[in-house]
Design a protein around this motif. Structure first.
Motif, PDB file in Angstrom:
ATOM      1  N   GLY A  33     -42.326  -6.403 -81.613  1.00  0.00           N
ATOM      2  CA  GLY A  33     -42.067  -7.643 -82.322  1.00  0.00           C
ATOM      3  C   GLY A  33     -43.324  -8.319 -82.814  1.00  0.00           C
ATOM      4  O   GLY A  33     -44.405  -7.738 -82.835  1.00  0.00           O
ATOM      5  N   ALA A  34     -43.172  -9.559 -83.232  1.00  0.00           N
ATOM      6  CA  ALA A  34     -44.276 -10.373 -83.734  1.00  0.00           C
ATOM      7  C   ALA A  34     -44.819 -11.204 -82.574  1.00  0.00           C
ATOM      8  O   ALA A  34     -44.126 -12.070 -82.047  1.00  0.00           O
ATOM      9  CB  ALA A  34     -43.800 -11.259 -84.874  1.00  0.00           C
ATOM     10  N   LEU A  35     -46.064 -10.922 -82.182  1.00  0.00           N
ATOM     11  CA  LEU A  35     -46.691 -11.613 -81.058  1.00  0.00           C
ATOM     12  C   LEU A  35     -47.711 -12.622 -81.561  1.00  0.00           C
ATOM     13  O   LEU A  35     -48.462 -12.343 -82.505  1.00  0.00           O
ATOM     14  CB  LEU A  35     -47.380 -10.612 -80.128  1.00  0.00           C
ATOM     15  CG  LEU A  35     -46.470  -9.598 -79.451  1.00  0.00           C
ATOM     16  CD1 LEU A  35     -47.295  -8.543 -78.727  1.00  0.00           C
ATOM     17  CD2 LEU A  35     -45.523 -10.279 -78.485  1.00  0.00           C
ATOM     18  N   VAL A  36     -47.746 -13.787 -80.919  1.00  0.00           N
ATOM     19  CA  VAL A  36     -48.694 -14.848 -81.242  1.00  0.00           C
ATOM     20  C   VAL A  36     -49.387 -15.300 -79.966  1.00  0.00           C
ATOM     21  O   VAL A  36     -48.960 -14.967 -78.860  1.00  0.00           O
ATOM     22  CB  VAL A  36     -47.993 -16.057 -81.909  1.00  0.00           C
ATOM     23  CG1 VAL A  36     -47.383 -15.674 -83.246  1.00  0.00           C
ATOM     24  CG2 VAL A  36     -46.955 -16.671 -80.987  1.00  0.00           C
ATOM     25  N   LYS A  37     -50.440 -16.076 -80.132  1.00  0.00           N
ATOM     26  CA  LYS A  37     -51.096 -16.746 -79.003  1.00  0.00           C
ATOM     27  C   LYS A  37     -50.640 -18.197 -79.009  1.00  0.00           C
ATOM     28  O   LYS A  37     -50.641 -18.858 -80.054  1.00  0.00           O
ATOM     29  CB  LYS A  37     -52.621 -16.669 -79.104  1.00  0.00           C
ATOM     30  CG  LYS A  37     -53.156 -15.268 -78.978  1.00  0.00           C
ATOM     31  CD  LYS A  37     -52.919 -14.723 -77.595  1.00  0.00           C
ATOM     32  CE  LYS A  37     -53.503 -13.322 -77.457  1.00  0.00           C
ATOM     33  NZ  LYS A  37     -53.168 -12.727 -76.191  1.00  0.00           N
ATOM     34  N   ALA A  38     -50.237 -18.678 -77.834  1.00  0.00           N
ATOM     35  CA  ALA A  38     -49.714 -20.041 -77.735  1.00  0.00           C
ATOM     36  C   ALA A  38     -50.310 -20.759 -76.537  1.00  0.00           C
ATOM     37  O   ALA A  38     -50.768 -20.127 -75.572  1.00  0.00           O
ATOM     38  CB  ALA A  38     -48.191 -20.003 -77.610  1.00  0.00           C
ATOM     39  N   LEU A  39     -50.289 -22.073 -76.608  1.00  0.00           N
ATOM     40  CA  LEU A  39     -50.644 -22.947 -75.498  1.00  0.00           C
ATOM     41  C   LEU A  39     -49.367 -23.622 -75.029  1.00  0.00           C
ATOM     42  O   LEU A  39     -48.499 -23.945 -75.842  1.00  0.00           O
ATOM     43  CB  LEU A  39     -51.642 -24.016 -75.939  1.00  0.00           C
ATOM     44  CG  LEU A  39     -52.939 -23.536 -76.572  1.00  0.00           C
ATOM     45  CD1 LEU A  39     -53.725 -24.725 -77.115  1.00  0.00           C
ATOM     46  CD2 LEU A  39     -53.762 -22.757 -75.570  1.00  0.00           C
ATOM     47  N   VAL A  40     -49.270 -23.857 -73.729  1.00  0.00           N
ATOM     48  CA  VAL A  40     -48.109 -24.551 -73.161  1.00  0.00           C
ATOM     49  C   VAL A  40     -48.631 -25.616 -72.210  1.00  0.00           C
ATOM     50  O   VAL A  40     -49.559 -25.364 -71.435  1.00  0.00           O
ATOM     51  CB  VAL A  40     -47.180 -23.582 -72.396  1.00  0.00           C
ATOM     52  CG1 VAL A  40     -45.997 -24.329 -71.797  1.00  0.00           C
ATOM     53  CG2 VAL A  40     -46.700 -22.454 -73.291  1.00  0.00           C
ATOM     54  N   ARG A  41     -48.039 -26.796 -72.269  1.00  0.00           N
ATOM     55  CA  ARG A  41     -48.400 -27.873 -71.341  1.00  0.00           C
ATOM     56  C   ARG A  41     -47.145 -28.645 -70.980  1.00  0.00           C
ATOM     57  O   ARG A  41     -46.138 -28.594 -71.698  1.00  0.00           O
ATOM     58  CB  ARG A  41     -49.449 -28.792 -71.952  1.00  0.00           C
ATOM     59  CG  ARG A  41     -48.951 -29.643 -73.096  1.00  0.00           C
ATOM     60  CD  ARG A  41     -50.054 -30.502 -73.671  1.00  0.00           C
ATOM     61  NE  ARG A  41     -49.555 -31.366 -74.730  1.00  0.00           N
ATOM     62  CZ  ARG A  41     -50.333 -32.086 -75.515  1.00  0.00           C
ATOM     63  NH1 ARG A  41     -51.649 -32.046 -75.369  1.00  0.00           N
ATOM     64  NH2 ARG A  41     -49.803 -32.862 -76.439  1.00  0.00           N
ATOM     65  N   PRO A  42     -47.211 -29.379 -69.857  1.00  0.00           N
ATOM     66  CA  PRO A  42     -46.077 -30.244 -69.522  1.00  0.00           C
ATOM     67  C   PRO A  42     -45.873 -31.275 -70.630  1.00  0.00           C
ATOM     68  O   PRO A  42     -46.823 -31.664 -71.313  1.00  0.00           O
ATOM     69  CB  PRO A  42     -46.507 -30.935 -68.224  1.00  0.00           C
ATOM     70  CG  PRO A  42     -47.609 -30.097 -67.679  1.00  0.00           C
ATOM     71  CD  PRO A  42     -48.282 -29.457 -68.863  1.00  0.00           C
ATOM     72  N   SER A  43     -44.659 -31.718 -70.804  1.00  0.00           N
ATOM     73  CA  SER A  43     -44.361 -32.735 -71.807  1.00  0.00           C
ATOM     74  C   SER A  43     -45.226 -33.966 -71.559  1.00  0.00           C
ATOM     75  O   SER A  43     -45.388 -34.409 -70.423  1.00  0.00           O
ATOM     76  CB  SER A  43     -42.883 -33.119 -71.722  1.00  0.00           C
ATOM     77  OG  SER A  43     -42.628 -34.234 -72.530  1.00  0.00           O
ATOM     78  N   ALA A  44     -45.785 -34.515 -72.633  1.00  0.00           N
ATOM     79  CA  ALA A  44     -46.613 -35.716 -72.512  1.00  0.00           C
ATOM     80  C   ALA A  44     -45.829 -36.861 -71.883  1.00  0.00           C
ATOM     81  O   ALA A  44     -46.389 -37.700 -71.187  1.00  0.00           O
ATOM     82  CB  ALA A  44     -47.155 -36.122 -73.877  1.00  0.00           C
TER      83      ALA A  44
END
Length: 144
Positions: free
Chosen positions: A12-23
């Motif tokens: 598939g199509a892979l990306v780099k992402a950041l994840v954080r708790p909801s502000a």
């Protein structure tokens, strides 16, 4: 408008992402005790067949997330209903030279299928971008 073009590979199509708790969940600028302010960059795949974003439980634990809700879901390949915890997070794509644009989501915690990724960005995320899937050229483009 920022743009990201990436190859469509066998998985598939892979990306780099950041994840954080909801502000909205953070009491101040400091992360919760024992947790990072964000995880990543993480490998994520674009899952057009999923209505919701899925995060591997290792990411959930690394961020010290607490479930906001739980839900009964029908998962492809299973006949029975599965119960999953839901987490309020924000996700951003990594693009060199561009600041993150955080998208608030309620992500499902669970196993991400064998793609080598630890997140599957579903249609809840994709509705925030212009997504072009060019099968003959074997590339995908995201604009936001």
């Amino acid at each position: 408008m920022p743009e990201l073009t990436l190859p469509i590979r066998r998985r598939g199509a892979l990306v780099k992402a950041l994840v954080r708790p909801s502000a909205a969940l953070l009491p101040g600028p400091q992360p919760a005790h024992g947790a990072s302010s964000h995880a990543g960059p993480l490998s994520a795949y674009l899952d057009t067949g999923a209505s919701d974003t899925m995060l591997d439980l290792a990411v959930v634990r690394a961020l010290g997330l607490r479930p906001a809700h739980s839900a009964a879901l029908n998962v492809l390949g299973r006949d029975d209903v599965c119960f999953h915890e839901l987490y309020e997070v924000e996700v951003a794509l990594v693009l060199a030279g561009e600041p993150p644009r955080w998208v608030p989501l309620v992500a499902v915690g669970g196993a991400v299928y064998q793609t080598g990724a630890v997140a599957a960005l579903g249609r809840d995320f994709l509705r925030h971008v212009v997504f072009t899937y060019d099968g003959p050229r074997k590339q995908a483009t995201l604009r936001w």
